[in-house]
Scaffold this active site. Structure first.
Site, PDB file in Angstrom:
ATOM      1  N   ASP A  64      11.623  96.130 -58.786  1.00 50.86           N
ATOM      2  CA  ASP A  64      10.387  96.689 -59.370  1.00 50.86           C
ATOM      3  C   ASP A  64       9.728  97.647 -58.398  1.00 50.86           C
ATOM      4  O   ASP A  64       9.339  98.765 -58.723  1.00 50.86           O
ATOM      5  CB  ASP A  64       9.377  95.552 -59.607  1.00 50.86           C
ATOM      6  CG  ASP A  64       9.670  94.756 -60.854  1.00 50.86           C
ATOM      7  OD1 ASP A  64       8.856  93.891 -61.210  1.00 50.86           O
ATOM      8  OD2 ASP A  64      10.723  95.001 -61.470  1.00 50.86           O
ATOM      9  N   GLU A  89       1.981  98.176 -60.868  1.00 50.90           N
ATOM     10  CA  GLU A  89       1.834  96.711 -60.918  1.00 50.90           C
ATOM     11  C   GLU A  89       2.112  96.065 -59.561  1.00 50.90           C
ATOM     12  O   GLU A  89       1.500  95.088 -59.187  1.00 50.90           O
ATOM     13  CB  GLU A  89       2.807  96.162 -61.972  1.00 50.90           C
ATOM     14  CG  GLU A  89       2.782  94.656 -62.105  1.00 50.90           C
ATOM     15  CD  GLU A  89       3.625  94.166 -63.276  1.00 50.90           C
ATOM     16  OE1 GLU A  89       4.311  94.982 -63.931  1.00 50.90           O
ATOM     17  OE2 GLU A  89       3.577  92.958 -63.537  1.00 50.90           O
ATOM     18  N   ASP A 164       4.442 100.915 -64.877  1.00 52.05           N
ATOM     19  CA  ASP A 164       5.019  99.570 -64.910  1.00 52.05           C
ATOM     20  C   ASP A 164       6.517  99.770 -64.729  1.00 52.05           C
ATOM     21  O   ASP A 164       7.201 100.209 -65.651  1.00 52.05           O
ATOM     22  CB  ASP A 164       4.714  98.874 -66.233  1.00 52.05           C
ATOM     23  CG  ASP A 164       5.149  97.404 -66.191  1.00 52.05           C
ATOM     24  OD1 ASP A 164       4.752  96.632 -67.068  1.00 52.05           O
ATOM     25  OD2 ASP A 164       5.897  97.040 -65.248  1.00 52.05           O
ATOM     26  N   ILE A 166       9.252  97.907 -64.348  1.00 49.26           N
ATOM     27  CA  ILE A 166      10.190  97.198 -65.238  1.00 49.26           C
ATOM     28  C   ILE A 166       9.371  96.220 -66.068  1.00 49.26           C
ATOM     29  O   ILE A 166       9.060  95.110 -65.634  1.00 49.26           O
ATOM     30  CB  ILE A 166      11.285  96.448 -64.424  1.00 49.26           C
ATOM     31  CG1 ILE A 166      12.122  97.449 -63.600  1.00 49.26           C
ATOM     32  CG2 ILE A 166      12.194  95.657 -65.372  1.00 49.26           C
ATOM     33  CD1 ILE A 166      13.245  96.837 -62.784  1.00 49.26           C
ATOM     34  N   ASP A 167       8.993  96.648 -67.272  1.00 45.14           N
ATOM     35  CA  ASP A 167       8.232  95.740 -68.131  1.00 45.14           C
ATOM     36  C   ASP A 167       9.205  94.800 -68.848  1.00 45.14           C
ATOM     37  O   ASP A 167      10.346  95.158 -69.097  1.00 45.14           O
ATOM     38  CB  ASP A 167       7.433  96.542 -69.158  1.00 45.14           C
ATOM     39  CG  ASP A 167       6.531  95.633 -69.998  1.00 45.14           C
ATOM     40  OD1 ASP A 167       5.856  94.773 -69.398  1.00 45.14           O
ATOM     41  OD2 ASP A 167       6.523  95.764 -71.232  1.00 45.14           O
ATOM     42  N   THR A 169       9.818  91.645 -67.550  1.00 46.18           N
ATOM     43  CA  THR A 169      10.528  91.193 -66.348  1.00 46.18           C
ATOM     44  C   THR A 169      11.464  90.028 -66.620  1.00 46.18           C
ATOM     45  O   THR A 169      12.621  90.025 -66.220  1.00 46.18           O
ATOM     46  CB  THR A 169       9.472  90.750 -65.318  1.00 46.18           C
ATOM     47  OG1 THR A 169       8.639  91.871 -65.030  1.00 46.18           O
ATOM     48  CG2 THR A 169      10.114  90.271 -64.048  1.00 46.18           C
ATOM     49  N   ASP A 318       0.763  98.054 -68.748  1.00 50.31           N
ATOM     50  CA  ASP A 318       1.608  97.686 -69.889  1.00 50.31           C
ATOM     51  C   ASP A 318       1.377  98.604 -71.086  1.00 50.31           C
ATOM     52  O   ASP A 318       2.266  98.815 -71.901  1.00 50.31           O
ATOM     53  CB  ASP A 318       1.276  96.253 -70.352  1.00 50.31           C
ATOM     54  CG  ASP A 318       1.724  95.193 -69.376  1.00 50.31           C
ATOM     55  OD1 ASP A 318       0.947  94.266 -69.095  1.00 50.31           O
ATOM     56  OD2 ASP A 318       2.867  95.298 -68.869  1.00 50.31           O
TER      57      ASP A 318
HETATM   58  C1  2IP Z   1       4.587  91.281 -69.163  1.00 46.72           C
HETATM   59  C2  2IP Z   1       5.628  91.442 -70.232  1.00 46.72           C
HETATM   60  C3  2IP Z   1       5.605  90.210 -71.081  1.00 46.72           C
HETATM   61  C4  2IP Z   1       4.240  90.084 -71.733  1.00 46.72           C
HETATM   62  C5  2IP Z   1       3.135  90.051 -70.683  1.00 46.72           C
HETATM   63  C6  2IP Z   1       3.222  91.304 -69.831  1.00 46.72           C
HETATM   64  O1  2IP Z   1       4.707  92.286 -68.203  1.00 46.72           O
HETATM   65  O2  2IP Z   1       5.396  92.596 -71.005  1.00 46.72           O
HETATM   66  O3  2IP Z   1       6.603  90.321 -72.061  1.00 46.72           O
HETATM   67  O4  2IP Z   1       4.193  88.845 -72.396  1.00 46.72           O
HETATM   68  O5  2IP Z   1       1.888  89.999 -71.342  1.00 46.72           O
HETATM   69  O6  2IP Z   1       2.196  91.292 -68.836  1.00 46.72           O
HETATM   70  P1  2IP Z   1       4.676  88.711 -73.922  1.00 46.72           P
HETATM   71  O7  2IP Z   1       6.160  88.693 -73.853  1.00 46.72           O
HETATM   72  O8  2IP Z   1       4.103  87.405 -74.382  1.00 46.72           O
HETATM   73  O9  2IP Z   1       4.168  89.881 -74.715  1.00 46.72           O
HETATM   74  P2  2IP Z   1       5.764  92.090 -66.966  1.00 46.72           P
HETATM   75  O10 2IP Z   1       7.061  91.719 -67.573  1.00 46.72           O
HETATM   76  O11 2IP Z   1       5.765  93.428 -66.298  1.00 46.72           O
HETATM   77  O12 2IP Z   1       5.205  91.007 -66.102  1.00 46.72           O
HETATM   78 CA    CA Z   2       4.431  94.619 -67.569  1.00 53.65          CA
END
Ligand code: 2IP
Ligand code: CA
Length: 400
Positions: A64, A89, A164, A166-167, A169, A318
């Protein structure tokens, strides 16, 4: 170049730089899953129940951080002075098992980056060589048509950027591949992994330009490797441009075949409370999916009409990029709590000022909570769907 105050950046050149940076990020994300040397570090982290013994920070975070530093470095090389308004992030401080605190960044040469990474990777030189090569490899993709009007310029001192790297994760580390469901949305798996780069106005906080790169969009059976896609949207002073790739067109045309005639499609997080979910299912085709960025993108690409999030589980990084894409399509992302607090007939008049903004932190909290979308939100493509949902939420008396 004029002083910073007068310095203007061509929107088309900024878009080109961000798309190239997102493609480099996608290459690193794919390599960390595809190259056995790097993948073993990732998998080892996944198997260890506690922190990876090799270094205090897990390898996934290194991927990341490296992506974030790459984007920041490459964009700042192209637009000197922009680095101070790039946020992301991750923090780029690492501590290895020798207790050395190392600041991970892109060095002037590949060899210097390799040496730095070897320290963080505690001598795993193969991994360091591979990553340094990807970091310094030039990417020069052409901007997908339609081209932004070359006359559109943004003042450098009004440009803020959220990254972000790598969203989604957890889906990235789990590495599963799942065929998209009946509405074209994958409920989990690598498709939901996105590189998110969002540009916003430092003055107004409004999202201006969003680049979303999906490194694992589809598996190419003839090339036997992942192929990605990059989607962007520009919305500034009522000038809107967006790329609606043919793939995207095809995907939305598939939607035409599957869209239920009587129900809109809503995508939500698996973390929503069951009573709300069952109430929503009376009115909507509810599709669970991972990845906050991916779910906003699913609304932008027309796979879902709405994405409702009642919790403070996402952050500015995000939503900024896919929010800009939604704005360029006439949609948006509005603050849920504020919207529910207004009379229904005043919502359209307040559509603009209900939009999430990206230039000011939440009050009275510290750390990353300062950038939390604490009030939840609704991502929408059209205001008719938005109004219908808010009316429904008022009827079920939703208290976010
Ligand atoms: C996360 C990722 C998760 C999301 C969470 C984000 O960001 O997008 O999928 O949860 O809210 O903060 P959900 O899957 O319930 O939508 P990251 O992966 O960068 O931590
Ligand atoms: Ca994210």
């Amino acid at each position: 170049m004029g002083t910073e105050q007068e310095q203007l950046v061509k929107a088309e050149e900024l878009l080109q730089a961000l798309m190239n940076a997102s493609e480099k990020a996608a290459n690193i994300a794919r390599a960390c899953r595809g190259e056995s040397t790097l993948f073993s570090l990732l998998v080892e982290e996944k198997k260890d129940s506690e922190k990876n013994k090799r270094f205090f920070q897990d390898f996934k975070t290194l991927a990341d951080v490296l992506v974030q530093e790459c984007v920041s470095h490459d964009v700042s090389q192209r637009f000197p002075g922009i680095e101070k308004s790039i946020q992301g992030e991750e923090s780029n401080q690492f501590t290895n098992t020798l207790g050395e605190s190392i600041c991970v960044k892109v060095m002037a040469t590949e060899a210097e980056t390799e040496n730095l990474l070897a320290k963080v990777l505690d001598g795993n030189n193969n991994a360091a060589v591979l990553l340094a090569n990807l970091v310094h490899k030039d990417i020069n993709n052409s901007v997908v048509e339609p081209r932004l009007d070359s006359s559109i310029q943004l003042p450098l001192n009004d440009i803020g950027i959220w990254i972000d790297p790598i969203d989604s994760t957890s889906e990235y580390v789990n590495g599963q591949w799942e065929k998209p469901g009946v509405f074209g949305i994958a409920s989990s798996g690598l498709q939901s992994v996105c590189v998110l780069i969002g540009v916003y106005s430092l003055l107004s906080g409004a999202p201006v330009l969003g680049v979303v790169n999906q490194p694992f969009y589809a598996w190419n059976y003839s090339l036997n490797r992942w192929t990605g896609r990059c989607i962007w949207g520009f919305c500034h002073q009522k000038t809107t441009f967006n790329v609606v790739e043919k793939l995207l067109h095809n995907v939305s045309s598939e939607l035409a075949a599957n869209t239920p005639l009587d129900k809109s499609v809503m995508t939500i997080s698996g973390s929503e409370a069951l009573p709300l979910v069952s109430a929503l299912k009376d009115k909507y085709e509810v599709v669970f999916a991972a990845g906050a960025g991916y779910k906003v993108l699913s609304v932008a690409s027309g796979l879902a009409n709405l994405y409702l999030l009642t919790k403070g589980s996402t952050f500015r990084w995000d939503t900024c990029a896919p929010h800009a894409i939604l704005r360029s399509l006439g949609g948006g992302v509005i603050n849920l709590k504020q919207a529910l607090g207004l009379p229904l007939d005043s919502l359209l008049d307040n559509e603009e000022n209900l939009q999430l903004i990206y230039n000011c932190p939440e009050e009275g909290v510290r750390g990353i909570d300062r950038w939390c979308n604490v009030d939840g939100f609704i991502a929408y493509r059209d205001t008719a769907s938005l109004l219908e949902l808010i009316q429904f939420l008022k009827e079920v008396n939703l208290k976010p």
